[in-house]
Design a protein around this motif. Structure first.
Motif, PDB file in Angstrom:
ATOM      1  N   VAL A   1       0.837  -1.205   0.000  1.00  0.00           N
ATOM      2  CA  VAL A   1       0.000   0.000   0.000  1.00  0.00           C
ATOM      3  C   VAL A   1       0.872   1.257   0.000  1.00  0.00           C
ATOM      4  O   VAL A   1       0.592   2.235  -0.709  1.00  0.00           O
ATOM      5  N   GLY A   2       1.945   1.216   0.794  1.00  0.00           N
ATOM      6  CA  GLY A   2       2.857   2.358   0.838  1.00  0.00           C
ATOM      7  C   GLY A   2       3.479   2.645  -0.514  1.00  0.00           C
ATOM      8  O   GLY A   2       3.718   3.812  -0.874  1.00  0.00           O
ATOM      9  N   ALA A   3       3.779   1.570  -1.260  1.00  0.00           N
ATOM     10  CA  ALA A   3       4.376   1.738  -2.589  1.00  0.00           C
ATOM     11  C   ALA A   3       3.440   2.455  -3.550  1.00  0.00           C
ATOM     12  O   ALA A   3       3.884   3.064  -4.534  1.00  0.00           O
ATOM     13  N   ILE A   4       2.137   2.424  -3.264  1.00  0.00           N
ATOM     14  CA  ILE A   4       1.147   3.058  -4.137  1.00  0.00           C
ATOM     15  C   ILE A   4       0.852   4.500  -3.716  1.00  0.00           C
ATOM     16  O   ILE A   4       0.685   5.393  -4.560  1.00  0.00           O
ATOM     17  N   TYR A   5       0.838   4.759  -2.402  1.00  0.00           N
ATOM     18  CA  TYR A   5       0.333   6.046  -1.930  1.00  0.00           C
ATOM     19  C   TYR A   5       1.402   6.996  -1.384  1.00  0.00           C
ATOM     20  O   TYR A   5       1.124   8.181  -1.205  1.00  0.00           O
ATOM     21  N   LEU A   6       2.615   6.501  -1.077  1.00  0.00           N
ATOM     22  CA  LEU A   6       3.672   7.397  -0.596  1.00  0.00           C
ATOM     23  C   LEU A   6       4.384   8.020  -1.786  1.00  0.00           C
ATOM     24  O   LEU A   6       4.889   7.313  -2.670  1.00  0.00           O
ATOM     25  N   SER A   7       4.458   9.342  -1.783  1.00  0.00           N
ATOM     26  CA  SER A   7       4.991  10.063  -2.948  1.00  0.00           C
ATOM     27  C   SER A   7       6.447   9.715  -3.240  1.00  0.00           C
ATOM     28  O   SER A   7       6.859   9.606  -4.398  1.00  0.00           O
ATOM     29  N   SER A   8       7.250   9.525  -2.153  1.00  0.00           N
ATOM     30  CA  SER A   8       8.670   9.203  -2.368  1.00  0.00           C
ATOM     31  C   SER A   8       8.829   7.852  -3.055  1.00  0.00           C
ATOM     32  O   SER A   8       9.679   7.678  -3.939  1.00  0.00           O
ATOM     33  N   LEU A   9       8.001   6.885  -2.683  1.00  0.00           N
ATOM     34  CA  LEU A   9       8.058   5.563  -3.311  1.00  0.00           C
ATOM     35  C   LEU A   9       7.446   5.588  -4.712  1.00  0.00           C
ATOM     36  O   LEU A   9       7.859   4.807  -5.581  1.00  0.00           O
ATOM     37  N   GLN A  10       6.489   6.478  -4.928  1.00  0.00           N
ATOM     38  CA  GLN A  10       5.913   6.596  -6.266  1.00  0.00           C
ATOM     39  C   GLN A  10       6.982   6.993  -7.283  1.00  0.00           C
ATOM     40  O   GLN A  10       6.993   6.507  -8.418  1.00  0.00           O
TER      41      GLN A  10
END
Length: 852
Positions: A805-814
């Motif tokens: 989920v973090g990979a989808i919604y965190l801007s740095s990971l995006q």
């Protein structure tokens, strides 16, 4: 040479010529060597290649993630193997051997490493002999040479010189003071050696050897060889030229790496050719090929395997065994034959009185006390026994002074102690009984009892007495002792260890064959086996003695070895022949040895095992050190080894199924002429981070119950057998096709490539997280496996979902992963797809459960 010893100048000259008295030690393993061991693996080579290709195509993020995986794996392996070696170094340094020598006419204690040829050394009971030497003077001197000969019984040693007997039973060399006084004296000694004309040639029983242990008596010997020139040193030196054979796990991992390499190479080539044929530019296809290669390589596998092995070493250590290197921990699980010594492993390693037959117990105990000199293992065992029966045994011995002691005579087979009113006789019961006043019927009955106890493997001692009606003559000899009164029969044995019988039963249930390889006498060993429930029903085929092994051709030994249960009177050299024959039969051999001469056989075995008290050479060669010297610990270590192998199989199945699903997804999109559905960074995210938590959870899982109820796997059995390959293929195909359908659907509905890739990325990630519930136990359906009881697995899935989920919604990971956020409704379809994958796996298990 003078018995006043060497001068300091002579010592220094010899040290320059011969060096120090040290064995060739294995080079201290450097940190760089530990690191090299971790990266010199085919799986690591594949990862390095993938990182290099990614760098060439400027996929620096991908390359960095791969390198991080390698660094984590290297660090874990480095820490564990370094810790194991430091533990072994600590074991070596527990004792710093000392030696009592005479130099310049003065006795002194020195570090044993300072001994030089022609030093004069004094030793007493309990001392470890620090160099090879010639016995100059000895009193009731017994040495245990098991580390060289494999024979557990001590042997008597005597001087190479012909002594003259003294009236007090000691050896005398002209004006030499009693040896017992010399050992504890610090005064100067005169030249006491007889002239050359009186010397006898050196014989075997006048030699002592480095590493052997004095069990009784006193002696003085001249050093003739130190360090590498000793018998122990020569054996240690020869081991350097013996190559280490690869373990079953190393072979399996090499085969797995070849399999992955072939799959990656073939798939990449097919993708490249297909793309070019379909009209795509070759540069674009090279980029796609890199993505395929990254997808096919399970980057998290090397980390998971290292963690499994490291944790396995820790679990084995908790069960009182030290594993020296990671891969040996798993090899334990594939052992098919244990070739074990008897003394100290199956048994307690010390003599005890186990049987007494007497009608006059008080008088028998008195005889044991007053004939005991505490100078050999039998007398020590008798003393330990009688102290439990007579409270003031020591006081009685101290206050009752004998008139004369007639020491044990090998020809007469008895000894006697003469007191003013009584003479006590101790020795071979069949000899003493013939000198008693027993009736013929009583003697016949006694001889049958002696025969029965002897057949049971007991050491037998007879005791008798003779009342002195008048003052006894000091000239009395052993052959003059007759008309004795029989006191009783004592039986001694080395009792079996507690828990060994149960451990042998566990071996039988686990399909592990146990063969006893001992230097002891046949009857003694056979009696111990009987106590442990191992019955010899066909001695001609189930027993082999050393003399026969020595002359039997290897081919014949290979034919017979399957039926043999007991190898008796075996020398350490013959152990190597036994190991070779077993390995020729395809067995995975665990050999237990403790002597220096056992080292070549220990090195040749798949698992070399030693007890904690083993010689340094044997311990350096072994893979496993038993800290409690107990056979049951070997079985416990094998159980842990099987648990390690089971965890490795689970992790390999889980990670490979996911990696190949990514290949199917990418290849399918290429065939259909679609854009690349998932990026290399996203693949690495799933392989290392999202899948990393569940794969690590598998490494921490408790071992399955009933591991010792199954036969051991063949050493040739792959990590992925045919049925597991089918399961891997079905999982890969299902997840790959569902992810491909998801990509097609989402792209056709939104015409947003970034969003379609993000949804596909999430579908692939969640599916791989969910199906671990089904593959963690491929023998049981999910509803019978009680998944909620496996808290680590549930926690790992939860963490993996959060990462996804973090990979989808965190801007740095995006930015790093090239993803974008999407509406919650998409997650409903993603979860349904993941649940569908679990259902497919369960259906496949339903058809294969009874065969996997």
């Amino acid at each position: 040479m003078h018995l006043s010893g060497l001068t300091q100048i002579e010592v220094e000259a010899r040290q320059k010529q011969f060096g120090f008295n040290v064995l060739p030690q294995p080079a201290f393993t450097s940190d760089l060597t530990f690191i090299w061991r971790q990266i010199s693996s085919p799986l690591i080579y594949i990862l390095f290649l993938a990182a290099l290709v990614s760098s060439v195509f400027q996929q620096y993020t991908d390359a960095l993630v791969i390198v991080v995986a390698v660094v984590i794996n290297t660090g874990l392996g480095f820490i564990q193997e370094r810790k194991a070696e430091r533990s072994l170094v600590a074991l070596r340094q527990i004792l710093s051997p000392r030696a009592r020598v005479i130099r310049g006419g003065i006795q002194q204690e020195i570090n044993a490493t300072q001994l030089v040829p022609e030093d004069i050394v004094y030793v007493t009971a309990g001392d470890k002999i620090s160099a090879d030497g010639e016995v100059l003077q000895a009193e009731n001197f017994w040495v245990n040479e098991a580390i060289l000969t494999g024979e557990s019984e001590p042997v008597v040693k005597s001087s190479k010189f012909r002594p003259k007997a003294s009236t007090n039973g000691r050896w005398a060399f002209g004006p030499d003071p009693p040896l017992a006084d010399a050992v504890h004296s610090s005064q100067k000694n005169e030249n006491l050696l007889p002239q050359t004309a009186n010397r006898e040639l050196l014989t075997a029983n006048s030699r002592v050897f480095m590493g052997t242990v004095v069990t009784a008596g006193l002696a003085k010997f001249k050093v003739i060889a130190i360090g590498q020139q000793t018998e122990v040193g020569k054996i240690a030196q020869s081991l350097k030229t013996t190559p280490d054979a690869p373990t079953p796990l190393q072979i399996r991992l090499n085969n797995l790496a070849k399999f992955i390499t072939l799959v990656v190479g073939f798939t990449s080539l097919m993708v490249f050719i297909t793309g070019v044929v379909l009209g795509k530019h070759w540069a674009e296809m090279l980029t796609t090929t890199v993505a395929i290669a990254v997808a096919a390589i399970p980057e998290g596998m090397v980390v998971a395997l290292t963690v499994i092995l490291a944790l396995g070493m820790q679990r084995i250590l908790k069960r009182q065994a030290l594993v020296r290197n990671l891969v040996a921990a798993e090899t334990l699980g594939t052992v098919t034959v244990i070739a074990t010594d008897k003394t100290g492993t199956l048994t307690q390693g010390r003599l005890q009185v186990v049987k007494v037959d007497t009608k006059v117990a008080a008088e028998l105990y008195r005889a044991v006390i007053l004939t005991n000199t505490l100078l050999d293992p039998i007398e020590i065992a008798l003393w330990d026994f009688v102290k439990t029966k007579v409270a003031d045994a020591q006081e009685l011995k101290n206050t009752t002074v004998p008139m004369k002691v007639l020491p044990f005579d090998a020809q007469e087979r008895l000894a006697a102690t003469i007191y003013p009113d009584v003479t006590y006789v101790i020795g071979a019961p069949e000899v003493i009984s013939e000198r008693t006043n027993l009736s013929s019927q009583e003697k016949s009955k006694l001889h049958k009892e002696i025969q029965a106890w002897g057949n049971a493997g007991l050491r037998l001692i007879g005791l008798a007495r003779k009342t002195n009606s008048s003052a006894p003559s000091l000239g009395l000899e052993l052959n003059q002792l007759n008309e004795l009164t029989w006191l009783g029969l004592v039986g001694l044995a080395d009792p079996v260890r507690e828990g060994v019988k149960e451990a042998l039963l566990a071996c039988s249930n686990a399909g592990i064959k146990v063969k006893v390889v001992t230097g002891d006498h046949l009857l003694t060993a056979q009696a111990v086996l009987g106590q442990l429930g191992i019955k010899i029903t066909d001695p001609a085929n189930q027993i082999l003695e050393g003399a026969e092994i020595e002359h039997i051709p290897v081919a014949e030994l290979v034919k017979r070895i399957e039926e043999v249960l007991l190898f008796a009177r075996v020398t350490p050299g013959q152990k190597l022949k036994i190991v070779e024959a077993l390995k020729h039969k395809g067995e995975v051999v665990a050999l237990l040895g403790d002597g220096v001469n056992d080292a070549p056989a220990l090195k040749r075995a798949d698992i070399g095992i030693v007890v904690n008290e083993a010689s340094d050479v044997a311990r350096e060669t072994a893979d496993l050190v038993l800290l409690d010297s107990n056979f049951a610990t070997i079985v416990a270590a094998i159980e842990e080894g099987r648990g390690i192998f089971a965890r490795i199989r689970k992790v390999v199945l889980y990670l490979l199924a996911n990696s190949f699903s990514e290949v199917i997804l990418v290849f399918g999109a290429l065939i259909l002429g679609l854009p690349l559905p998932i990026g290399a960074a996203q693949i690495l995210w799933i392989n290392i981070l999202s899948d990393g938590f569940p794969s690590l959870a598998l490494t921490f899982e408790a071992k399955e119950s009933g591991l010792l109820r199954h036969k051991p796997l063949s050493s040739l059995a792959p990590l992925l057998d045919t049925r597991r390959k089918v399961l891997t293929g079905m999982i890969s195909l299902t997840i790959g096709l569902i992810s491909l359908f998801t990509f097609i659907f989402s792209f056709s509905q939104t015409h947003d490539l970034l969003l379609a890739r993000s949804v596909t990325f999430s579908t692939l990630g969640l599916s791989s997280l969910f199906y671990i519930l089904a593959v963690r136990n491929i023998r049981l359906p999910l509803w019978r496996d009680h998944p909620w009881h496996h808290k680590l697995i549930i926690l790992s899935i939860a963490l993996g979902v959060l990462m996804q989920v973090g990979a989808i919604y965190l801007s740095s990971l995006q930015v790093i992963l090239h993803t974008t956020s999407f509406a919650p409704l998409w997650w409903v379809g993603i979860v349904m797809a993941a649940v569908f994958v679990v259902g497919v796996v369960e259906l496949v298990k339903l058809f294969y459960t009874d065969r996997i």
